[in-house]
Design an enzyme around this catalytic site. Structure first.
Site, PDB file in Angstrom:
ATOM      1  N   PRO A  69      16.555  24.569  -0.349  1.00  0.00           N
ATOM      2  CA  PRO A  69      15.627  23.524   0.112  1.00  0.00           C
ATOM      3  C   PRO A  69      16.187  22.890   1.381  1.00  0.00           C
ATOM      4  CG  PRO A  69      16.824  22.792  -1.832  1.00  0.00           C
ATOM      5  CD  PRO A  69      17.211  24.210  -1.615  1.00  0.00           C
ATOM      6  N   LEU A  70      15.473  23.011   2.481  1.00  0.00           N
ATOM      7  CA  LEU A  70      15.979  22.592   3.789  1.00  0.00           C
ATOM      8  C   LEU A  70      15.106  21.490   4.362  1.00  0.00           C
ATOM      9  CD1 LEU A  70      16.441  26.214   5.144  1.00  0.00           C
ATOM     10  CD2 LEU A  70      18.295  24.683   4.467  1.00  0.00           C
ATOM     11  N   GLN A 119      11.742  20.414  -4.925  1.00  0.00           N
ATOM     12  CA  GLN A 119      12.952  19.600  -5.038  1.00  0.00           C
ATOM     13  C   GLN A 119      12.615  18.143  -4.750  1.00  0.00           C
ATOM     14  OE1 GLN A 119      16.300  19.223  -2.176  1.00  0.00           O
ATOM     15  NE2 GLN A 119      17.527  20.230  -3.759  1.00  0.00           N
ATOM     16  N   CYS A 171      22.514  15.543  -1.453  1.00  0.00           N
ATOM     17  CA  CYS A 171      22.173  15.154  -0.081  1.00  0.00           C
ATOM     18  C   CYS A 171      23.200  14.145   0.428  1.00  0.00           C
ATOM     19  CB  CYS A 171      20.772  14.560  -0.028  1.00  0.00           C
ATOM     20  SG  CYS A 171      20.255  14.114   1.649  1.00  0.00           S
ATOM     21  N   ASN A 182      26.533  27.963  -3.377  1.00  0.00           N
ATOM     22  CA  ASN A 182      25.898  27.655  -2.088  1.00  0.00           C
ATOM     23  C   ASN A 182      26.989  27.302  -1.073  1.00  0.00           C
ATOM     24  OD1 ASN A 182      24.103  24.816  -0.789  1.00  0.00           O
ATOM     25  ND2 ASN A 182      23.996  26.903  -0.053  1.00  0.00           N
ATOM     26  N   GLY A 183      26.867  27.872   0.127  1.00  0.00           N
ATOM     27  CA  GLY A 183      27.776  27.507   1.208  1.00  0.00           C
ATOM     28  C   GLY A 183      28.293  28.683   2.000  1.00  0.00           C
ATOM     29  N   ASP A 184      27.980  28.705   3.305  1.00  0.00           N
ATOM     30  CA  ASP A 184      28.565  29.652   4.265  1.00  0.00           C
ATOM     31  C   ASP A 184      28.231  31.112   3.988  1.00  0.00           C
ATOM     32  OD1 ASP A 184      29.647  27.428   5.378  1.00  0.00           O
ATOM     33  OD2 ASP A 184      31.713  27.823   4.767  1.00  0.00           O
ATOM     34  N   ALA A 240      21.421  28.691   3.143  1.00  0.00           N
ATOM     35  CA  ALA A 240      20.813  27.626   3.946  1.00  0.00           C
ATOM     36  C   ALA A 240      20.913  27.955   5.432  1.00  0.00           C
ATOM     37  CB  ALA A 240      21.480  26.292   3.623  1.00  0.00           C
TER      38      ALA A 240
END
Length: 715
Positions: free
Chosen positions: A308-309, A384, A416, A556-558, A580
């Site tokens: 979710p961006l 979300q 967030c 999640n991440g990179d 993301a």
């Protein structure tokens, strides 16, 4: 156009391509796909930390370009001047004397206004010249009612890009923008009537499109809350029965608990004496109802997830990623309170394209079949939300399940990092209040019907002080002192971003810690029966309705390549990976994951994705002046990320790293140089290839770097 073997133009902060004559490359043949998976094992001892390994023949300077601000990836706002502050505290905004304004601030960021000089009355928009609808304002209406005057003087000329043809009309046989469409010549004509008069008429097949005269209706768009629903929510005419009943019970139960703790001088997170527990049990009253049985969901190796961006997770971008292989998508984060207040902007985030209603891939291996799971009834899209109070989250969840017919899951944002959210106690502010978070998830589960509840987390609030493990246990089984009477909260899935709130998007994501948490989740699955009251069978209505009643765990991440994706699944033992920034820089990462190989996309292919985004944007926001403005605005936001992509063919070592910054380098042709430019004027030039010149009042403020200025698109 220069030969691709003669690398010429410089890609640097001030580089620009002065000529825009590159649109002919859109029709060039696709680039050769390079199956380079084996190169991932290349000796990387010569790689310099933080610097992209550009091949020598393309290098101009070894000096790395400036680091960009990635706080905008999943939403950012004011600078974090007190990253360790607790939610609710007023933090210094940097405006006082002696305080330096930090990077990443986007206060009062606007894009100007882009409207027609004369506003055409809605009674004329979708009707032929001599057969308008009655105007409900009559003579009091201050809008234009003369169609010919409007077309001649009240709007800018038709756009000649995209062949001068309206993408919406081409696809659906009807354009909801009607006479306001900036491509209206392609679906209108002038006819001569029997009495000799000439009439302007729209060419529209209403039956084929299946639309009424509601201009909010867009072809192919679902989950559209009507104006009546939003109006009733705003006037508090919508009764959310389940939430109201559960909130009353929760208030009573909380009052009893608070009274006991206050008497003992402790806190709700402190251990409880056995005698106190007995007193609580004696006063305990069952909730007004138990959670409904949840729809079974599935996350697996074959289901890469688009995160979710905020801003960039808009419908056209999600649709593009879905085309390229994203199996799970989420709305942008919607604020819970504005949702239950019926605010138009928040409900607009819930709009979904029909392509997101498709079923995700499902090829379970090693006997991992979810009992009762029906992939044909599953869909890709989930919502979300964010909230700082249990009653807000509950009411928002019930409203979503009540008014959105197509909804996979509701995800609660607990990660967030921005001040605007954190200081209210929402987002990552919930990481320090596990008791409140448990109540929110438990209450959302109680009122969400068959829709499962999931949670997105960060490692903690402060760098070096991870706290998420205790939250994971809470969300899996509930407070150990009370789970015998309340059962588990019923979390169906958790996503963990491997950074703290304080880190924002700096430093690498901590996948070692994600792996520890994944092992913790697995240990909970293995000893679930031991953690549950042995005197009673687990209440299935409180269990996550997933594989073996367990909880899916997503990292999640990179994640920036298929190598990253499969490495995380194999080594960290997560069920899937949420992507993301990697998707924003190169949305075809999902295609790479599906094919299991690197894809060296040509510049013309990448420009083709830009064109597809434009077409999807015009379908979602309209092909009128306002729709073109919105499409241009969000396209510019996306181009501020895509310019960071370094073509695979220019790299000396693989896999690429999302944290690497390139030194000054040459591209293989002019179009590739244009797409790699970090100059906002080049981004505007790209938008003009498909949308024509920007409206004179359109403005754009780049989010990245220290560019906090406002410029005019025409300047």
């Amino acid at each position: 156009m220069q030969d691709s073997e003669q690398p010429e133009p410089l890609v640097a902060a001030e580089a620009r391509t002065e000529e825009a004559g590159v649109t002919s490359e859109v029709n060039e043949p696709s680039s050769k796909r390079q199956k380079l998976s084996h190169i991932a094992t290349t000796d990387q001892r010569d790689r310099k930390h933080g610097i992209a390994p550009i091949k020598p023949e393309y290098l101009i300077s070894l000096e790395a370009q400036d680091v960009v601000d990635d706080d905008v990836a999943e939403g950012a706002g004011a600078a974090d001047n007190n990253a360790t502050g607790r939610p609710g505290q007023q933090q210094d905004g940097g405006g006082k004397k002696g305080k330096k304004k930090q990077k990443g601030q986007n206060h009062n960021r606007t894009f100007g206004h882009f409207e027609d000089s004369l506003r055409l009355c809605n009674s004329r928009v979708l009707n032929n010249e001599f057969s308008p609808k009655p105007c409900k304002f009559g003579e009091r209406c201050n809008m234009c009612h003369d169609l010919r005057v409007y077309l001649a003087e009240g709007r800018r000329p038709d756009v000649e890009t995209l062949g001068g043809k309206c993408p919406v009309f081409e696809r659906y046989g009807r354009c909801p923008s009607g006479w306001k469409c900036r491509f209206v010549k392609s679906h209108s004509k002038e006819i001569q009537l029997e009495d000799g008069r000439k009439e302007l008429v729209l060419i529209q097949d209403r039956d084929q499109a299946g639309l009424d005269d509601n201009q909010d209706a867009r072809p192919g768009i679902v989950n559209v809350a009507s104006s009546d629903i939003k109006w009733d929510l705003a006037r508090k005419k919508v009764v959310l029965e389940k939430s109201e009943a559960y909130i009353k019970w929760l208030d009573r139960d909380s009052a009893i608990t608070h009274k006991l703790y206050n008497r003992k001088g402790g806190t709700e997170d402190a251990p409880v004496d056995p005698s106190d527990l007995e007193e609580l049990r004696a006063q305990f009253v069952d909730p007004p109802f138990k959670p409904s049985e949840k729809r079974k969901i599935y996350f697996g190796r074959e289901t890469p997830v688009l995160a979710p961006l905020t801003t960039q997770g808009n419908l056209p971008f999600r649709r593009l990623c879905s085309d390229l292989g994203a199996q799970i998508t989420y709305s942008e984060m919607a604020m819970g309170l504005p949702l239950i207040q019926g605010q138009k902007g928040e409900w607009a985030l819930m709009k979904t394209h029909e392509s997101e209603l498709a079923s995700p891939r499902y090829t379970p291996e090693n006997g991992k079949i979810v009992e009762g799971y029906d992939n044909a009834k599953d869909l890709k899209w989930g919502a979300q939300i964010s909230g700082n109070q249990a009653w807000v989250a509950m009411k928002a969840a019930e409203a979503l399940t009540k008014f959105l017919p197509h909804l996979r899951v509701i995800d609660l944002n607990c990660g967030c990092p921005i001040d605007l959210v954190f200081q209210t106690g929402a987002g990552s502010g919930l990481l320090d209040t596990p008791n409140k978070l448990e109540k929110m998830v438990r209450g959302m589960n109680a009122v969400s019907g068959e829709v499962p509840i999931t949670v997105k987390l960060r490692t903690g609030v402060r760098d070096g002080r991870p706290t998420v493990q205790r939250i994971i246990e809470r969300l899996a089984f509930g407070n150990s002192d009370f789970r015998d009477r309340l059962g588990a909260p019923g979390t169906a899935a958790m996503t963990l971003h491997g950074r703290s709130r304080q880190q924002r998007y700096t430093k690498k994501a901590n996948w070692e810690y994600i792996a520890e948490c994944a092992a913790l989740i697995q240990s909970y699955k293995n000893k679930k029966d031991d953690l549950t009251d042995t005197a009673l069978e687990p209440d299935q209505s409180t269990q996550a309705n997933t594989l073996d009643g367990g909880i899916y765990f997503i990292g999640n991440g990179d994640c920036y390549s298929h190598i990253d994706y499969f490495s995380h699944i194999d080594n960290a033992k997560v069920d899937s990976v949420m992507i993301a920034r990697g998707a924003m820089i190169k949305p075809w990462i999902f295609e790479e994951i599906e094919k299991g190989q690197y894809l060296d996309k040509s510049a013309s292919e990448r420009l083709g994705y830009v064109e597809k985004f434009v077409r999807y944007g015009l379908e979602a926001w309209g092909s009128d002046e306002i729709g073109l403005g919105h499409t241009r605005r969000f396209l510019l936001e996306w181009l501020s990320f895509t310019c960071r992509y370094i073509p695979i063919g220019l790299l000396e070592h693989l896999p690429p790293s999302i944290q690497d910054r390139p030194p000054k380098y040459r591209c293989r042709d002019d179009l590739e140089t244009l797409l790699a430019s970090t100059n906002y004027k080049d981004w505007i030039k790209i938008t003009e290839m498909f949308l024509g010149p920007a409206h004179p009042n359109f403005t754009f403020q780049p989010k990245h770097k220290s560019n906090s200025y406002e410029i005019d698109a025409e300047g």
